[in-house]
Design a protein around this motif. Sequence first.
Motif, PDB file in Angstrom:
ATOM      1  N   LEU A   9       0.804  -1.220   0.000  1.00  0.00           N
ATOM      2  CA  LEU A   9       0.000   0.000   0.000  1.00  0.00           C
ATOM      3  C   LEU A   9       0.837   1.270   0.000  1.00  0.00           C
ATOM      4  O   LEU A   9       0.373   2.321  -0.426  1.00  0.00           O
ATOM      5  N   TYR A  10       2.057   1.183   0.461  1.00  0.00           N
ATOM      6  CA  TYR A  10       2.917   2.363   0.574  1.00  0.00           C
ATOM      7  C   TYR A  10       3.810   2.566  -0.647  1.00  0.00           C
ATOM      8  O   TYR A  10       4.532   3.548  -0.726  1.00  0.00           O
ATOM      9  N   GLU A  11       3.762   1.636  -1.588  1.00  0.00           N
ATOM     10  CA  GLU A  11       4.646   1.700  -2.753  1.00  0.00           C
ATOM     11  C   GLU A  11       3.959   2.378  -3.933  1.00  0.00           C
ATOM     12  O   GLU A  11       2.835   2.044  -4.292  1.00  0.00           O
ATOM     13  N   TYR A  14       2.555   0.320  -6.786  1.00  0.00           N
ATOM     14  CA  TYR A  14       1.321  -0.428  -6.507  1.00  0.00           C
ATOM     15  C   TYR A  14       0.064   0.398  -6.800  1.00  0.00           C
ATOM     16  O   TYR A  14      -1.040  -0.120  -6.763  1.00  0.00           O
ATOM     17  N   GLN A  15       0.226   1.667  -7.141  1.00  0.00           N
ATOM     18  CA  GLN A  15      -0.921   2.562  -7.300  1.00  0.00           C
ATOM     19  C   GLN A  15      -1.933   2.060  -8.330  1.00  0.00           C
ATOM     20  O   GLN A  15      -3.132   2.085  -8.079  1.00  0.00           O
ATOM     21  N   ARG A  16      -1.474   1.586  -9.468  1.00  0.00           N
ATOM     22  CA  ARG A  16      -2.409   1.088 -10.499  1.00  0.00           C
ATOM     23  C   ARG A  16      -3.232  -0.081  -9.969  1.00  0.00           C
ATOM     24  O   ARG A  16      -4.431  -0.157 -10.191  1.00  0.00           O
ATOM     25  N   ARG A  17      -2.594  -0.998  -9.271  1.00  0.00           N
ATOM     26  CA  ARG A  17      -3.318  -2.150  -8.703  1.00  0.00           C
ATOM     27  C   ARG A  17      -4.301  -1.669  -7.644  1.00  0.00           C
ATOM     28  O   ARG A  17      -5.425  -2.146  -7.578  1.00  0.00           O
ATOM     29  N   LEU A  18      -3.890  -0.698  -6.843  1.00  0.00           N
ATOM     30  CA  LEU A  18      -4.769  -0.136  -5.818  1.00  0.00           C
ATOM     31  C   LEU A  18      -5.988   0.519  -6.465  1.00  0.00           C
ATOM     32  O   LEU A  18      -7.112   0.369  -5.975  1.00  0.00           O
ATOM     33  N   GLY A  51      -4.321   4.078   8.673  1.00  0.00           N
ATOM     34  CA  GLY A  51      -3.808   5.377   9.080  1.00  0.00           C
ATOM     35  C   GLY A  51      -3.961   6.402   7.975  1.00  0.00           C
ATOM     36  O   GLY A  51      -4.517   6.131   6.907  1.00  0.00           O
ATOM     37  N   ARG A  52      -3.429   7.571   8.240  1.00  0.00           N
ATOM     38  CA  ARG A  52      -3.543   8.702   7.318  1.00  0.00           C
ATOM     39  C   ARG A  52      -2.988   8.374   5.929  1.00  0.00           C
ATOM     40  O   ARG A  52      -3.612   8.689   4.918  1.00  0.00           O
ATOM     41  N   ILE A  53      -1.853   7.703   5.868  1.00  0.00           N
ATOM     42  CA  ILE A  53      -1.232   7.422   4.570  1.00  0.00           C
ATOM     43  C   ILE A  53      -2.101   6.468   3.755  1.00  0.00           C
ATOM     44  O   ILE A  53      -2.332   6.695   2.562  1.00  0.00           O
ATOM     45  N   ILE A  54      -2.613   5.421   4.384  1.00  0.00           N
ATOM     46  CA  ILE A  54      -3.481   4.486   3.653  1.00  0.00           C
ATOM     47  C   ILE A  54      -4.740   5.206   3.195  1.00  0.00           C
ATOM     48  O   ILE A  54      -5.186   5.041   2.053  1.00  0.00           O
TER      49      ILE A  54
END
Length: 161
Positions: A9-11, A14-18, A51-54
């Motif tokens: 989740l922090y990478e 991974y944004q496209r998969r997210l 958390g905030r980042i997720i």
Amino acid sequence: MPEGDGDLLYEDAYQRRLETIVEEVIEREGPVYLDLVVERVARAHGKQKAGRIIQERVVSAIPAECRRAYDGNRLVLFPKHSSPHMIVPLRPSRSDWRSHRDIPLIELASLALPGIRSKKSTEDILAHYSKAFKLARLRQPTRVRFEEAIAIARSSVEAET
């Protein structure tokens, strides 16, 4: 959805998969509150809390074309081909999966439609809500929320005529 690896989740890679995951959750569960989408994504990745980042990562992964509306202070996300202005049939679910508090008003309103169409009183419709959600009594915040759903349903029925 993936199981486990919460570090993904922090990478950035991974944004496209997210984005795909978030869109799938909205399409399957929508209309759905944003906080529930965040929770589903976090849990699917083995996180108990988001958390905030997720939260920020999930918000940035919401499709641009996704329709949104506020339900009180909670943001509701709508699947494709749906509208924040059209009542959505109530989707039955286990009470341990989705409480009445986690059902958007536009969906709760569908539960009132039969009673409104048959000219039942607000109290009778509220009793129907209580029975549907197995509530021994309606606390004031819940009553107000159900009354809001009834008002949405009434407006919809009036617009039909």
